[in-house]
Design a protein around this motif. Structure first.
Motif, short mmCIF file in Angstrom:
data_model
loop_
_atom_site.label_atom_id
_atom_site.label_comp_id
_atom_site.label_asym_id
_atom_site.label_seq_id
_atom_site.Cartn_x
_atom_site.Cartn_y
_atom_site.Cartn_z
N ASP A 130 1.20 93.09 -63.94
CA ASP A 130 1.91 94.26 -63.42
C ASP A 130 1.83 94.19 -61.90
O ASP A 130 0.77 94.41 -61.32
CB ASP A 130 1.23 95.53 -63.96
N THR A 131 2.94 93.89 -61.25
CA THR A 131 2.89 93.67 -59.80
C THR A 131 2.85 94.99 -59.03
O THR A 131 2.63 94.98 -57.82
CB THR A 131 4.10 92.83 -59.34
N ASP A 132 3.01 96.11 -59.71
CA ASP A 132 2.82 97.41 -59.07
C ASP A 132 1.34 97.75 -58.92
O ASP A 132 0.93 98.43 -58.00
CB ASP A 132 3.45 98.54 -59.91
N THR A 133 0.56 97.31 -59.91
CA THR A 133 -0.85 97.72 -59.95
C THR A 133 -1.81 96.54 -59.80
O THR A 133 -3.00 96.76 -59.57
CB THR A 133 -1.18 98.40 -61.29
N LEU A 154 -3.20 92.46 -55.98
CA LEU A 154 -2.30 93.21 -55.09
C LEU A 154 -2.34 92.65 -53.67
O LEU A 154 -1.30 92.49 -53.02
CB LEU A 154 -2.69 94.69 -55.06
N GLN A 181 8.93 94.57 -62.55
CA GLN A 181 7.58 94.68 -62.05
C GLN A 181 6.56 93.95 -62.92
O GLN A 181 5.53 93.54 -62.45
CB GLN A 181 7.18 96.17 -61.99
#
Lengths: 211, 699, 324
Positions: free
Chosen positions: B569-572, B693, B398
């Motif tokens: 951070d590709t989640d957030t 995002l 991530q």
């Protein structure tokens, strides 16, 4: 009726259902404003009760000495320091608790003087940035800030010095992450941070050596 | 022509030494304008327009005048009677205590005729948008610049990229708000001002108040940040002066934090539509760009593009200023450049990718600056350019990392400073110079240059700056201060030295020209005279000499480059810059310690610009919704990356300013690193988590 | 600030009576970090401010069968408490994530639960929004990237508290004191949606004070964590946060409490996610399903759809952390 009330807002379902009443206040006299009259307030609090309104003289213990200031209840500690005692090291920057430039130490903890009422600071031990050095003898933290150039315009500097001083008191050997967290409530616009971190690290080392 | 002595003979300059006002600043003793409280001080307040567009029908101040804490009121302040932004000055008042500010301001009754408004760039450019100025379109006539024949420049064999980039309005957000303290002594006006230009403010205020210039004395001993927004006089100076006259008492008028955000300057935003071509040899061959930007109610929202890589056979830049109902822009650290570089550096990367070249190789091919040619290689080595992801976005997991680069540039030099030095019989040395120290360390630089020349220590010199009664120097802007001030101080010290050399020569039995000054002594003929003894020869009269900027000690033109490593951070959607290598050049580095601070500061402001800062105008009310430090988000301690500053020394070029050039490349370098990390190009700053995002979701 | 009269409360019993019966007339001063902000912005113009800091009985954390936290316990004290660290990590992590060192030294747990929203329209006096008795929610047509994706309407504020989601996930109860006496209720039932109570965020009456928070002892096999996402780490409120408390029996989730912060006008129980986990093991597939379910019913506004993705990812991370 309940629906009506919800739409108009302001009073919760619970308060509407539960209503009000009983207790001392139920029998108390209301002043024209709806607030308790001074008489009733005294009755609740006892004759020794102190209710402050308007301007009055209070004592504050700042940097080891007692000072008199004339304040209203709404006067902040920051305003009292700056506008009455000429202790202007604590800076007014955001005046909303968002920047840390007004940081002082109250009873051993860093706090924001812009978000503290002066009347609420009575009886407490207050240290401002002016109270750190002994005369011209700077503390290890202050010296390190100078030596490492941990300041540019310098407007945030007193707040950073206060936070760094408190950090090292609590944690004499902080790692870089702890140093950053320790000053994360202080905002600098010139971008002095790397040298602030360096200075705190250097001061910690020096203080551990007893220097 | 004047020359600096060789580096290896220097004792102070080019080394690291702490600034002389450090002890005052760390102990809270340094007095800024905001801190001053002369006897009888009144507090000035400005009532500002709550409407983005409105005619003032009437101002009723009768209730204000009756308030016991009010000592002076001004209601004739608006020049046209039509407010064009939230924050426009309506009236002013002097009161006895800051606590009653709102009590008093609430007593003003202002009748407005509300007008339609255009709050931001997009709104103002729409068909049928409300006009900011009734007599002209929101979109101004274009300014066109260029070289060569752009129409025929895009060839059939060229690699072409077309893309649109956007940058936001950035506000200066100086920690010390703009403001002045005015005090009259007879016909003389003493004005303490939080300013980058004591002489400039004196001229403006004298002209505005129709006073002789010698009656206006502007003072700024310490200043809490300007970044360009305090280069001009603000209306608050003249208002404070008028209130002080009316009330017959000193008046300090500091803007509120909100007013500072909405009415005290900003960096214009931009939309940049680019079409660029590279030929088969990998050289930029054609570059066409149309830009739109707003300086609010002001003009000159220009974007510098193309930038750095300007050796393009054919290019054309068409720029449109767009008026909006927002506070006027002011100069902000490298005006126009970070905007242009953000777009330029990204399209360079996009072109390199399309042509199949490494971005660094592509830069080396297209960058004609010989200094930067060397700097690129140094920076690449320090960041570990080989760690760049060959396939963007190829990290597993991530958190994805990437590396990017961009170039710095700046032009102006500086000139024109004058200075005065007084040497006393007891050995004391005072230097007066009408520059100001805005946090750059110029006060220290004055002492250091004088000490170097006289063979003394920095602490031996009393450096007096920040007063318009001192010999004239320019504004602290455009990275001109060091190149303008340092030569003047050297020249002044040389003149003083010449006078002292004559005295010493007699004692040492030598010719004046043979007397050397070093280590606190005057030396000749194998004999020496210590400084105190030498100055004692003055008898009872100090000597005072005047000097000025001379040619040969400074120059202009800065290169520089930066390399950023980021983790996304590709989640957030959060981007953390982990490391930034800044290769900087500024000729002779006068003080490595404070020069590093300048570069750190520019880089941090640049990252903050790239990731967080954004003036947001509310479309419903036309006011800035985030005029505070909670929602106008500025990079903080926990976001600061490791910054490595490398000075590429070119002492032979003399002194050059360093404040601005390192601000130019940062956002572009970060953006390119982000692309390398995630494989999705984000063409708009700030690159906030929502944008990251959404871009990832679309990809 | 509009001036007010100031009283140092000497006894807890006096406070409800001193507060009076109407909103807006009195305010309680505890940490003051939210109150002074509202007073300075003149969002509130009370005639009286009652300082309760002197009430010793409201300070500190007592350890019995669970925790009893006095409302005046500072966030810093909560974050530093060994028992909280050891047995209630979700609460320690939430406390440590709040604001800045200075504000944690000042702010209290009670204040963190009772603080008013941060919505920029609410915080600006010039915006006469629904929360302030106005006619519209400005966020609906204006700038809403930080506003609610769940439970919104007619107002779209989000609840800013970090301690509340953690405490609700732990099954905490609170005690309110009014002139009528004490009342205990689950914290979960304290908060109210705008549809039920437009002007305030909870059930408190004007003459009530929150005195104590009780956190029950967690059963063996409980794991918990708090993940908070904000745009910057140095002073920022949550854009989205998740408090997750799982009770595991072997590798099976016996019960789950998942509460979201920063996404709804109240701390938001993600009941669908809790249901999706109960009786399941923490496999990647089950975690993914729970994460997806955590935003069931989300209705994003024009600029905040990203918060749906963000929240799901945070829930996924929290669960992965507790599984690991």
């Amino acid at each position: 009726m309940a629906e009506e009330n919800k739409k108009s807002g302001g009073i919760s379902r619970r308060s509407f259902l539960k209503g009000l009443g009983g207790g001392v206040a139920g029998a108390a006299t209301l002043s024209p404003t709806g607030l308790l009259s001074e008489e009733t307030t005294k009755a609740i609090l006892g004759p020794q009760a102190e209710m402050l309104s308007g301007s009055q003289k209070i004592q504050l213990k700042i940097n080891g000495k007692t000072s008199s200031v004339t304040v209203e209840p709404r006067t902040t500690l920051l305003s009292a320091l700056r506008n009455q005692l000429e202790l202007t090291g604590s800076k007014e920057v955001c005046d909303r608790g968002q920047c840390g430039a007004c940081t002082v130490n109250i009873d051993g903890k860093t706090q924001l003087s812009c978000m503290t009422l002066a009347v609420d600071a009575r009886g407490k031990k207050i240290t401002t940035v002016e109270g750190l050095a002994q005369g011209d003898e700077l503390t290890a933290v202050q010296q390190a800030f100078v030596e490492k150039d941990a300041l540019m315009c310098g407007f945030c500097t007193p707040g950073f010095v206060m936070s760094a001083t408190a950090l090292l008191k609590q944690n004499p050997s902080p790692n870089m992450d702890e140093i950053k967290k320790g000053v994360s409530g202080n905002l600098c616009r010139c971008g002095t941070y790397p040298k602030v971190f360096e200075a705190i690290d250097a001061a910690a080392k020096k203080m551990r050596k007893g220097g | 022509m004047a020359a600096w002595k060789p580096l290896d003979e220097m004792n102070i300059l080019s080394s690291r030494y702490p600034r002389i006002d450090g002890p005052l600043k760390v102990s809270g003793k340094a007095k800024y304008t905001h801190d001053l409280k002369p006897e009888g001080l009144l507090y000035g307040l400005i009532l500002h327009s709550p409407h983005p567009a409105a005619k003032i029908v009437g101002i009723d101040a009768s209730k204000v005048e009756q308030h016991p804490g009010v000592k002076a009121v001004l209601t004739d302040l608006h020049p046209t009677g039509t407010c064009r932004y939230v924050g426009d000055t309506i009236a002013a008042v002097a009161v006895t205590s800051p606590e009653i500010a709102h009590d008093v301001l609430d007593l003003f009754k202002v009748d407005y005729e509300i007008l339609p408004f255009s709050a931001d760039l997009d709104a103002a450019m729409k068909e049928g948008a409300a006009r900011v100025f009734a007599d002209k379109d929101n979109i101004s006539e274009p300014r066109i610049d260029g070289e060569g024949e752009i129409e025929s420049a895009f060839g059939p064999d060229d690699i072409i990229v077309e893309a649109t980039y956007r940058t936001q309005v950035q506000t200066h957000a100086c920690l010390e708000v703009h403001g002045s303290l005015a005090m009259w002594k007879g016909d003389d006006l003493y004005l303490w001002d939080s300013t980058q230009a004591v002489h400039g403010v004196r001229e403006s205020v004298a002209r505005y108040l129709e006073l002789p210039m010698d009656k206006v004395h502007v003072i700024c001993h310490h200043m809490g940040g300007g970044f360009g927004s305090k280069l001009q006089a603000g209306n608050y100076s003249a208002i404070a002066a008028r209130l002080a006259k009316l009330a017959d008492a000193p008046v300090k008028l500091m803007l509120t934090r909100e007013q500072d955000f909405i009415a005290a300057g900003n960096r214009p935003d931009s939309i940049q539509k680019i079409k660029a071509a590279v030929n088969r040899e990998g050289k930029l061959s054609a570059f066409q760009v149309t830009t739109y930007a707003t300086a609010g109610i002001a003009s000159r929202a220009g974007v510098r593009i193309p930038i750095v890589y300007e050796d393009i056979p054919a290019w054309r830049h068409e720029h449109y200023d767009v008026y909006t109902n927002a506070g006027a822009a002011r100069a902000f650290r490298a005006p126009g450049c970070p905007q242009g570089a953000f777009a330029m550096e990204q399209i360079m990367d996009e072109l390199a990718e399309k042509v199949g070249m490494d971005p660094l190789e592509f830069r080396l091919k297209n960058d004609s600056n010989s200094t930067r040619q060397k700097e690129w290689r140094i920076g690449a080595e320090r960041i570990g350019w080989q760690r760049r992801r060959k396939q963007p976005g190829s990290d597993a997991g991530q958190i994805k990392r990437g590396v990017g680069l961009a170039a710095g540039i700046w032009w102006p030099g500086g000139r024109g400073t004058q200075a005065q030095m007084t040497i006393y019989p007891d050995g004391a040395v005072e230097v007066r110079c009408g520059t100001q120290d805005i946090g750059t360390g110029s006060r220290t630089l004055v002492a250091a240059v004088a000490a170097e020349e006289l063979g003394l220590q920095v602490k031996d010199i009393t450096s007096l700056v920040g007063e318009s009664d001192f010999p004239k120097s320019g504004s602290s802007g455009g990275s001109t201060t060091s190149p303008s001030v340092a030569p003047a101080i050297k020249n002044t010290a040389e003149k003083a030295k010449a006078r002292l050399a004559e005295l010493a020569a007699e004692q040492l039995g030598a010719l004046a020209v043979d007397v050397q000054f070093a280590d606190g002594k005057a030396m000749a003929n194998g004999k020496s005279l210590n400084w105190k003894a030498l100055c004692g020869l003055l008898g009872t009269d100090p000597i005072t000499v005047h000097g000025e900027w001379v040619e040969g000690l400074s120059s202009a033109g800065v290169a520089g480059c930066q390399f950023a490593e980021v983790a996304v951070d590709t989640d957030t959607g959060r981007i953390q810059v982990e490391k930034l290598v800044a290769v900087a050049d500024c000729g002779l580095v006068l003080n490595r310690l404070t020069a590093e601070s300048q570069v750190n500061g520019a880089v941090i402001q640049g990252i903050s610009y790239a990731l967080l800062e954004n003036r947001l105008m509310d479309p419903v009310t036309g006011s800035q919704i985030n005029a505070d430090f909670e929602n106008y988000k500025i990079l903080g301690a926990l976001e600061v990356p490791e910054i490595e500053v490398i000075f590429f020394d070119e002492a032979e070029r003399g002194v050059i300013g360093i404040g601005e050039p390192p601000k130019v490349p940062t956002a572009g370098a970060v953006a390119n690193a982000v692309y390398n990390a995630i494989g999705v190009r984000i063409r708009e700053i700030p690159m906030t988590p929502d944008r990251v995002l959404m871009a990832l979701a679309k990809a | 600030m509009v001036n007010f009269e100031y009283i140092d409360a000497k006894s807890l019993g006096d406070v409800p009576d001193l507060l009076g019966k109407r909103w807006g007339e009195s305010e309680i001063l505890a940490g003051g970090t939210d109150l002074l902000d509202r007073l300075k912005e003149r969002l509130d113009t009370p005639k009286r401010v009652i300082n309760i800091k002197g009430l010793k009985e409201l300070h500190g954390i007592q350890n019995g069968d669970g925790l009893k936290i006095g409302t005046l316990t500072t966030i810093a004290e909560l974050a530093a408490d060994e028992r909280v660290h050891k047995s209630y990590p979700v609460l320690a992590e939430a406390a440590a994530s709040i604001a800045t060192p200075q504000l944690r030294n000042m702010g209290t747990v009670g204040g963190n639960l009772c603080q008013r929203p941060r919505c920029w329209y609410y915080r600006g006096l010039e915006y006469k929004c629904l929360k302030k008795g106005g006619a519209k929610c400005y966020a609906a047509e204006g700038l809403n990237k930080y506003n609610a994706i769940l439970g919104g309407g007619p107002s779209f504020i989000v609840h800013p508290s970090d301690s509340a989601p953690a405490l609700i996930a732990l099954g905490a109860k609170i005690e309110l004191l009014s002139a009528d006496g004490k009342e205990e209720m689950p914290l979960d039932e304290f908060f109210e949606l705008p549809i039920d109570n437009l002007r305030r965020e909870n059930v408190m009456n004007p003459n009530e004070i929150l005195t104590t928070i009780t956190v029950p002892k967690q059963p063996n096999g409980t794991r918990s964590t708090y993940l908070k996402f904000r745009e910057k780490q140095s002073l920022d409120f949550a854009i989205s946060s998740v408090a997750a408390v799982l009770q595991l029996q072997g590798s099976t989730v016996k019960s789950a409490r998942i509460v979201l912060g920063g996404v709804a006008p109240i701390p938001w129980r993600a009941e669908a996610a809790e249901a999706a986990l109960t009786g399941k093991t923490l496999t990647a597939a089950n975690i993914a399903a729970a994460a997806k379910a955590s935003t069931d019913g989300a209705d994003p506004m024009t600029q905040n759809a990203y918060k749906v993705m963000l929240t799901q990812n945070l829930v996924k991370r929290a669960l992965e952390k507790l599984a690991g």
